[in-house]
Design an enzyme around this catalytic site. Structure first.
Site, PDB file in Angstrom:
ATOM      1  NE  ARG A  97      18.677  83.207  62.284  1.00 51.40           N
ATOM      2  CZ  ARG A  97      17.794  84.216  63.066  1.00 51.40           C
ATOM      3  NH1 ARG A  97      16.882  84.700  62.357  1.00 51.40           N
ATOM      4  NH2 ARG A  97      18.064  84.730  64.157  1.00 51.40           N
TER       5      ARG A  97
ATOM      6  CG  ASN B  78      16.741  80.290  63.367  1.00 50.79           C
ATOM      7  OD1 ASN B  78      17.544  79.682  62.899  1.00 50.79           O
ATOM      8  ND2 ASN B  78      17.042  81.115  64.455  1.00 50.79           N
TER       9      ASN B  78
END
Length: 99
Positions: free
Chosen positions: A26, A44
């Site tokens: 990320r 996520n």
């Protein structure tokens, strides 16, 4: 491919699978998207996948989609699936909480 908006803008909703959690994906994604001048978000999913929206210049979106297959060093991306076109997002790129 279809483009949303005017002036060569595009926004896509994507699902990234493989070993993409717990490897800095990320943060890497946000850094890369910002470097390309894109807006959108990444998070996520409880399924173990990563979901994202990349929005901005169509060529930069294409570059991000290609880069998404690489990810950071520890990631092992098995697929980057474009779920569809999304509405144009403005205002930068953010890392969101798990969804």
């Amino acid at each position: 491919m279809n483009r949303n908006g005017a002036g060569g803008q595009r926004s896509v909703h994507v699902l990234i699978s493989g070993r993409v959690q717990g490897v800095g994906y990320r943060a890497w994604c946000a850094d890369r998207a910002q470097a390309l001048g894109l807006s959108g978000w990444v998070r996520n999913l409880r399924s173990g996948e990563v979901e994202a929206v990349f929005s901005g210049d169509a060529a930069a979106v294409e570059e991000m989609l290609s880069a998404a297959f690489e990810g950071p060093g520890w990631a092992r991306v098995s697929d980057v699936k474009v779920l569809g076109e999304a509405g144009i997002v403005a205002g930068g790129f953010e890392v969101r909480a798990t969804g």
